[in-house]
Scaffold this motif. Structure first.
Motif, PDB file in Angstrom:
ATOM      1  N   CYS A 196      92.739 -44.967  16.501  1.00 31.21           N
ATOM      2  CA  CYS A 196      92.192 -45.862  15.159  1.00 31.21           C
ATOM      3  C   CYS A 196      91.175 -46.974  15.580  1.00 31.21           C
ATOM      4  N   VAL A 197      91.606 -47.699  16.951  1.00 28.93           N
ATOM      5  CA  VAL A 197      90.726 -49.078  17.272  1.00 28.93           C
ATOM      6  C   VAL A 197      89.499 -48.362  18.092  1.00 28.93           C
ATOM      7  N   ILE A 198      89.585 -47.409  18.907  1.00 36.04           N
ATOM      8  CA  ILE A 198      88.561 -46.799  19.645  1.00 36.04           C
ATOM      9  C   ILE A 198      87.461 -46.307  18.930  1.00 36.04           C
ATOM     10  N   THR A 199      87.848 -45.449  17.887  1.00 36.03           N
ATOM     11  CA  THR A 199      87.204 -44.680  16.817  1.00 36.03           C
ATOM     12  C   THR A 199      86.568 -45.526  15.997  1.00 36.03           C
ATOM     13  N   GLY A 200      87.120 -46.768  15.401  1.00 36.56           N
ATOM     14  CA  GLY A 200      86.299 -47.776  14.898  1.00 36.56           C
ATOM     15  C   GLY A 200      85.329 -48.472  15.531  1.00 36.56           C
ATOM     16  N   ARG A 201      85.351 -48.383  16.704  1.00 38.11           N
ATOM     17  CA  ARG A 201      84.449 -49.137  17.700  1.00 38.11           C
ATOM     18  C   ARG A 201      83.116 -48.305  17.837  1.00 38.11           C
ATOM     19  N   VAL A 202      83.576 -47.170  18.294  1.00 38.73           N
ATOM     20  CA  VAL A 202      82.398 -46.147  18.767  1.00 38.73           C
ATOM     21  C   VAL A 202      81.693 -45.191  17.891  1.00 38.73           C
ATOM     22  N   VAL A 203      82.599 -44.635  16.648  1.00 40.19           N
ATOM     23  CA  VAL A 203      82.081 -43.402  16.212  1.00 40.19           C
ATOM     24  C   VAL A 203      80.798 -44.001  15.156  1.00 40.19           C
ATOM     25  N   PRO A 204      80.996 -45.157  14.441  1.00 39.68           N
ATOM     26  CA  PRO A 204      79.750 -45.870  13.784  1.00 39.68           C
ATOM     27  C   PRO A 204      78.546 -46.026  14.730  1.00 39.68           C
ATOM     28  N   MET A 205      78.726 -46.614  15.871  1.00 40.44           N
ATOM     29  CA  MET A 205      77.616 -47.000  16.764  1.00 40.44           C
ATOM     30  C   MET A 205      77.164 -45.727  17.357  1.00 40.44           C
ATOM     31  N   PHE A 206      77.870 -44.586  17.705  1.00 39.69           N
ATOM     32  CA  PHE A 206      77.105 -43.412  18.089  1.00 39.69           C
ATOM     33  C   PHE A 206      76.331 -42.711  16.813  1.00 39.69           C
ATOM     34  N   ILE A 319      88.802 -33.748  23.753  1.00 42.95           N
ATOM     35  CA  ILE A 319      87.809 -32.851  24.375  1.00 42.95           C
ATOM     36  C   ILE A 319      86.224 -33.250  23.909  1.00 42.95           C
ATOM     37  N   GLY A 320      86.265 -34.375  22.797  1.00 42.10           N
ATOM     38  CA  GLY A 320      84.708 -34.773  22.572  1.00 42.10           C
ATOM     39  C   GLY A 320      84.467 -35.976  23.304  1.00 42.10           C
ATOM     40  N   MET A 321      85.564 -36.877  23.563  1.00 45.02           N
ATOM     41  CA  MET A 321      85.190 -38.030  24.547  1.00 45.02           C
ATOM     42  C   MET A 321      85.075 -37.709  26.077  1.00 45.02           C
ATOM     43  N   VAL A 322      86.096 -36.641  26.593  1.00 49.23           N
ATOM     44  CA  VAL A 322      86.014 -36.263  28.079  1.00 49.23           C
ATOM     45  C   VAL A 322      84.630 -35.753  28.273  1.00 49.23           C
ATOM     46  N   THR A 323      84.032 -35.173  27.410  1.00 42.81           N
ATOM     47  CA  THR A 323      82.720 -34.652  27.500  1.00 42.81           C
ATOM     48  C   THR A 323      81.530 -35.476  27.328  1.00 42.81           C
ATOM     49  N   ARG A 324      81.591 -36.674  26.520  1.00 37.58           N
ATOM     50  CA  ARG A 324      80.611 -37.465  26.317  1.00 37.58           C
ATOM     51  C   ARG A 324      80.590 -38.613  27.235  1.00 37.58           C
ATOM     52  N   THR A 325      81.917 -39.187  27.684  1.00 40.38           N
ATOM     53  CA  THR A 325      81.849 -40.157  28.645  1.00 40.38           C
ATOM     54  C   THR A 325      81.662 -39.595  29.917  1.00 40.38           C
ATOM     55  N   ALA A 326      82.001 -38.251  30.384  1.00 41.08           N
ATOM     56  CA  ALA A 326      81.881 -37.762  31.775  1.00 41.08           C
ATOM     57  C   ALA A 326      80.167 -37.564  31.841  1.00 41.08           C
ATOM     58  N   ARG A 327      79.676 -37.019  30.656  1.00 45.99           N
ATOM     59  CA  ARG A 327      78.361 -36.796  30.903  1.00 45.99           C
ATOM     60  C   ARG A 327      77.469 -38.437  31.208  1.00 45.99           C
ATOM     61  N   GLY A 328      77.827 -39.167  30.326  1.00 49.71           N
ATOM     62  CA  GLY A 328      77.270 -40.485  30.344  1.00 49.71           C
ATOM     63  C   GLY A 328      77.366 -41.056  31.883  1.00 49.71           C
ATOM     64  N   HIS A 329      78.809 -40.835  32.563  1.00 49.68           N
ATOM     65  CA  HIS A 329      78.927 -41.681  33.768  1.00 49.68           C
ATOM     66  C   HIS A 329      78.571 -40.727  34.804  1.00 49.68           C
ATOM     67  N   THR A 330      78.052 -39.584  34.786  1.00 40.14           N
ATOM     68  CA  THR A 330      77.427 -38.793  35.651  1.00 40.14           C
ATOM     69  C   THR A 330      76.062 -38.645  35.659  1.00 40.14           C
ATOM     70  N   GLY A 331      75.208 -39.343  34.794  1.00 34.83           N
ATOM     71  CA  GLY A 331      73.913 -39.542  34.715  1.00 34.83           C
ATOM     72  C   GLY A 331      73.266 -38.263  34.075  1.00 34.83           C
ATOM     73  N   ARG A 332      74.068 -37.777  32.983  1.00 39.80           N
ATOM     74  CA  ARG A 332      73.409 -36.478  32.353  1.00 39.80           C
ATOM     75  C   ARG A 332      73.242 -36.770  31.004  1.00 39.80           C
ATOM     76  N   LEU A 333      72.334 -36.010  30.200  1.00 38.82           N
ATOM     77  CA  LEU A 333      71.994 -36.528  28.912  1.00 38.82           C
ATOM     78  C   LEU A 333      73.283 -36.376  27.961  1.00 38.82           C
ATOM     79  N   LEU A 334      73.190 -36.908  26.806  1.00 40.52           N
ATOM     80  CA  LEU A 334      74.285 -36.956  26.112  1.00 40.52           C
ATOM     81  C   LEU A 334      74.137 -35.610  25.014  1.00 40.52           C
ATOM     82  N   GLN A 335      73.929 -34.509  25.561  1.00 37.79           N
ATOM     83  CA  GLN A 335      73.768 -33.237  24.653  1.00 37.79           C
ATOM     84  C   GLN A 335      74.525 -32.334  25.196  1.00 37.79           C
TER      85      GLN A 335
END
Length: 401
Positions: A196-206, A319-335
């Protein structure tokens, strides 16, 4: 962080300090995401095979408790640790754990998972109880050093999770009169509060970031009310409060989470899979609370609400966050690629099979369990196939992390 300087090709050149060491141990998400994905891929089919009598296996604890514990304290808590070790570095600019320290934390997690299968129970309990306090200590040290007090409550949640784990093991050992399942429900509740805390921060921002002109108004008063109502509903359920009280609190939580989700404009995410998986997973939160309310009337079993939270909310967001954050932190597009989209769809389908099919047609229960386990395992196998090579190598942009 500025890019690392170019390294000379001469034989006497030394690698940049930031890029020394095995890539797998440069940032917390790397070993923990891979380990937890492997656990998800293997343990759920094993549990279903044991539960349905296809396989015989002697666990240190009753099989149901092993399954629930490993999904909560092995899988979900492992992802939380990996995520926080990564996020706190981003929030503070300071190192959390890398190299030997990160390797020790990852090996401690792995040792507990193996001990859950083959070791005497006291050995399993000792290994299992060590990780969360150790991770909390690492994170607290960094946050205090950076003066980042805003995120210290997340460390407090790790310590509460460690307390729930202690209660579980003491219950199994007969040292306290608390039912072991109550401790597991408490852990589920704590993870949902983290969600609840994390999604409230990141989902609206994303959502705003990919939708030009979109305005998402986040009311602090509403957010605090939602968190308080959610915590109250979960606490009442865990503590076995009178059914009418749990029913009222659960219905209120369901409504508030549905309002929160709608305020995030989920329909704008439908063409962006790496975003819609977060919205789709969050949808299971009001569904779970609605099922929890219905369970108080005896209309559905409580296990449907539990698995709406565990498979739909936690599994889907993971499954959504481990793909998104791993893409971002390995220098890949968020797609998301087709494989990742398939993994998202499989986890959501597993939630439907595990939660909604038994609710509508109880006679299909065994078939639904087998189908859900297969879809879940395939989803995380896809993740491993795509991400294992990426997480074992240096970032595409050559930066640290």
């Amino acid at each position: 962080m500025t890019p690392s300087p170019l390294v000379s090709a001469s034989s006497t050149a030394q690698p940049a300090v930031a890029l020394q060491g095995w890539p797998l141990l440069r940032l917390g998400f790397r070993p923990f995401y891979l380990g937890t994905a492997l656990l998800a891929c293997l343990s759920v089919p094993l549990w279903i095979a044991v539960f349905l009598g296809h396989v015989s296996w002697q666990f240190p604890v009753p099989a149901l408790l092993w399954h629930a514990h490993e999904m909560l304290f092995g899988f979900a808590a492992g992802v939380v640790v990996g995520f926080l070790l990564t996020a706190v570095k981003a929030w503070t600019g300071l190192e959390t754990a890398r190299g030997p320290l990160l390797g020790a934390l990852a090996l401690l997690w792995l040792a507990a998972r193996l001990a859950a299968l083959v070791a005497p129970y006291p050995v399993y309990a000792a290994l299992d109880m060590a990780l969360l306090p150790a991770a909390a200590a690492v994170l607290l040290r960094v946050l205090l050093k950076a003066g980042n007090k805003r995120n210290i409550p997340l460390v407090s949640l790790l310590l509460l999770m460690a307390a729930a784990n202690l209660a579980f093991h003491l219950s199994v050992l007969g040292a306290i009169a608390l039912p072991a399942m109550t401790a597991l429900y408490a852990e589920l509740a704590l993870i949902l509060m983290v969600v609840c805390v994390i999604t409230g921060r990141v989902v609206p921002m994303f959502t705003r970031n990919v939708t030009p002109g979109l305005v998402i108004h986040v009311s602090r008063r509403f957010e605090l009310s939602l968190l308080a109502c959610t915590a109250l509903a979960l606490a009442l359920w865990v503590l076995s409060a009178p059914a009418p009280v749990v029913l009222a609190a659960s219905l209120a939580a369901a409504v508030l989470h549905a309002v929160r989700l709608w305020s995030w404009h989920p329909l704008v995410a439908r063409k962006r899979p790496i975003l819609w998986i977060l919205h789709a997973s969050y949808t299971w939160l009001p569904v779970g609370f609605a099922l929890l309310a219905l369970a108080q009337l005896g209309w559905v079993p409580t296990t449907l609400a539990v698995h709406a939270f565990a498979v739909g909310v936690i599994g889907g967001l993971i499954i959504g966050m481990v793909t998104r954050t791993a893409r971002g932190h390995t220098g890949r597009l968020l797609q998301a690629s087709r494989g990742e989209v398939a993994a998202y769809a499989l986890v959501m389908a597993a939630a439907v099979l595990r939660v909604l099919v038994p609710a509508v047609q109880p006679a299909w229960y065994a078939w639904a369990l087998e189908g859900a386990a297969c879809l879940w395992a395939i989803a995380f196998a896809i993740y491993l196939a795509i991400y294992t090579p990426w997480l074992m190598r240096t970032r595409l942009d050559g930066k640290d992390g």
